[in-house]
Enzyme design. Structure first.
Site, PDB file in Angstrom:
ATOM      1  CB  CYS A 145      45.508 106.809   4.385  1.00  0.00           C
ATOM      2  SG  CYS A 145      44.905 107.175   6.051  1.00  0.00           S
ATOM      3  CG  HIS A 192      42.282 107.094  -0.868  1.00  0.00           C
ATOM      4  ND1 HIS A 192      43.005 106.147  -0.197  1.00  0.00           N
ATOM      5  CD2 HIS A 192      42.141 108.145  -0.012  1.00  0.00           C
ATOM      6  CE1 HIS A 192      43.293 106.597   1.024  1.00  0.00           C
ATOM      7  NE2 HIS A 192      42.782 107.802   1.155  1.00  0.00           N
ATOM      8  CD  GLU A 211      40.046 108.408  -5.190  1.00  0.00           C
ATOM      9  OE1 GLU A 211      39.320 108.348  -4.182  1.00  0.00           O
ATOM     10  OE2 GLU A 211      40.738 107.448  -5.599  1.00  0.00           O
ATOM     11  CE  LYS A 215      40.655 103.723   1.965  1.00  0.00           C
ATOM     12  NZ  LYS A 215      41.198 103.595   0.592  1.00  0.00           N
ATOM     13  CG  HIS A 243      40.539 104.718   5.504  1.00  0.00           C
ATOM     14  ND1 HIS A 243      41.653 104.047   5.018  1.00  0.00           N
ATOM     15  CD2 HIS A 243      40.758 106.038   5.279  1.00  0.00           C
ATOM     16  CE1 HIS A 243      42.511 104.932   4.541  1.00  0.00           C
ATOM     17  NE2 HIS A 243      41.991 106.145   4.679  1.00  0.00           N
ATOM     18  CG  PHE A 252      45.380 112.621   7.421  1.00  0.00           C
ATOM     19  CD1 PHE A 252      44.435 113.095   6.531  1.00  0.00           C
ATOM     20  CD2 PHE A 252      44.947 112.070   8.610  1.00  0.00           C
ATOM     21  CE1 PHE A 252      43.075 113.020   6.815  1.00  0.00           C
ATOM     22  CE2 PHE A 252      43.582 111.991   8.915  1.00  0.00           C
ATOM     23  CZ  PHE A 252      42.657 112.458   8.013  1.00  0.00           C
TER      24      PHE A 252
END
Lengths: 399, 81
Positions: A152, A287, A298, A320, A325, A387
């Site tokens: 991502c 994010h 975050e 998002k 996402h 990830f």
């Protein structure tokens, strides 16, 4: 003095529709592109942009990238011919997975019809570099090419790589961004098995009730050019990429480091790369995945990277919340949205945010578009974390 | 498997090629694959359709010898016979 890199074209296909401006306007208006727990690009018809042969020969993630690139290149004024020697124009498109829908289809063919019927297009359809390859062929770009595959963070890492290609002198311009289309049975099951996706079917980043993300698809493409070259050809400058920072958590294959140390390092590096400090940042495009772990770490990372007081003062919102996402496309689409937010001087909202969570105490802009900045040049950070513990942060500015 | 006749093969080949991009009206016996923008990957796809329908394989060097739609039809009919 290193070369400055400006943005001259923006293109997007997202769950909020076709077009960069459409994305920003509909997000700002509080619209949400999520239906039944998924965020598909419902308005996107590949036949509007591609010949039937191109549609057949490209996975949906590539079709989305091609459509977004057409918009971006048209805005940059590249419709007829690229303005530079094609060998001096690069391309970097990030993706988290590549053509997984095509892979699943061909696996069905293998199982049902046998190996002799597996398509000769299977490999070019599913390979992760298919979007990069399709863009360079479609637009005749012959400079350096790369594909970033960092989950991502892939879109943001792609734009960072493009920035460095121009700075290093390897290219005069780079077409860059991210693309993804993974709303397939296998990918949906796989993300659900990790408890990454929302059981409630709702995106509410940073909210106490958040329970995971909604999978979306789309593409965000930007045209980056050397600032002097863009000025020499009379291009309209839409923004600038001031810096990029990256780091790895080296902590867990999927979970972010809870204190956000790795992400904070990427934030510090993006600022340092731009030659700026926390006081210069007017907006953060987070994010903000709506997972319990990301939004907490975050928040910690922003406090560590910007200083707690400054982090709390900067409007911070999640694209998002409106489009789900987009995985490897997220960084591309969110950079597009951030550049328009800087042009407009308004931070769009984090939609669905109502209940504060303990320790998540930044200004998440729950109350609609908000004026940002103090009259100076507007500057933002755009965060992407993937990830594998990949952290990528862009520092973007208004013209 | 379908019975291999000149007409059946021609119909199947034209149908298969039309799926791959070119306009049906352009797909004549004399049309070259190059003029139809049919490349080696397309020819493999066409041959998979033919294999499934008639049990005739058009592969590798055989496929490379085919320049026109007529070449392909004649090859398949001859191979089946």
């Amino acid at each position: 003095m290193s070369r400055r890199v400006v943005i001259t074209g923006l293109g997007s296909v997202s769950p909020l529709g076709v077009g960069a401006r459409t994305l920003y306007d509909r997000w700002s208006a509080g619209e949400i592109g999520i239906e039944d727990g998924l965020a598909p690009c419902t308005d996107f018809d590949p036949e509007d942009f591609l010949s039937s042969k191109e549609v057949r020969r490209n996975d949906r993630f590539v079709q989305l990238a091609l459509a977004a690139s057409q918009e971006a290149l048209a805005q940059a004024g590249w419709d007829e011919e690229p303005p530079y020697d094609p060998e001096r124009i690069g391309c970097v498109v990030g993706t988290g997975i590549g053509g997984i829908g095509s892979l699943e289809n061909q696996h069905d063919v293998l199982r049902d019809k046998g190996p002799d019927q597996v398509s000769p297009l299977a490999v070019p359809l599913m390979m992760a570099n298919a979007a990069t390859a399709a863009l360079v062929m479609s637009h005749g770009l012959q400079g350096p090419t790369q594909t970033t595959v960092s989950a991502c963070a892939a879109g943001t890492d792609g734009i960072g790589a493009a920035l460095r290609m121009i700075r290093s002198g390897d290219a005069e311009a780079v077409v860059t961004g991210g693309a993804e289309s993974t709303l397939t049975p296998l990918a949906r099951s796989a993300f659900a098995a990790m408890d990454a996706t929302s059981q409630a079917g709702v995106m509410r980043p940073f909210d106490a009730r958040r329970d995971g993300f909604i999978m979306g698809e789309g593409a965000g493409i930007l045209v980056l050019e050397d600032a002097e070259a863009a000025e020499a050809r009379g291009a309209t400058v839409l923004g600038e990429v001031l810096g990029y920072g990256a780091s790895a958590d080296a902590y867990h294959i999927t979970a972010p480091e809870p204190a956000g140390r790795g992400a904070a390092k990427a934030i510090e590096r993006a600022l340092s790369d731009a030659g700026l400090g926390p006081e210069d940042i007017d907006y953060v495009n987070a994010h903000g995945t709506s997972t319990p772990l990301n939004d907490s770490s975050e928040t910690q990372a922003l406090k560590a990277g910007l200083g707690e007081e400054r982090a709390k003062a900067i409007p911070t919102s999640s694209t998002k919340s409106a489009i789900g996402h987009l995985l490897g496309a997220a960084g591309g689409v969110e950079a597009v949205a951030t550049v328009i937010a800087l042009q407009e001087g308004k931070a769009p909202p984090t939609l669905g945010y109502e209940e504060p969570d303990e320790g998540l105490d930044l200004d998440y802009v729950p109350d609609g578009p908000r004026d940002i900045g103090n009259g100076g040049r507007l500057i933002a950070l755009s965060n992407s974390f993937g990830f594998g513990g990949h952290n990528g942060v862009l520092c973007l500015a208004a013209p | 498997m379908a019975e291999v006749t000149q007409e059946a093969v021609e119909e199947k080949v034209v149908d298969a090629l039309a799926e791959l991009g070119p306009d049906r009206s352009e797909i004549t016996r004399d049309a070259t694959f190059e003029s139809l923008d049919i490349d080696s990957l397309d020819l493999v796809e066409m041959s998979q359709v033919v294999d499934e329908e008639f049990g005739v394989q058009v592969k590798g060097e055989d496929a490379q010898q085919l320049n026109t739609v007529g070449d392909a039809i004649d090859f398949i009919v001859a191979r089946a016979g």
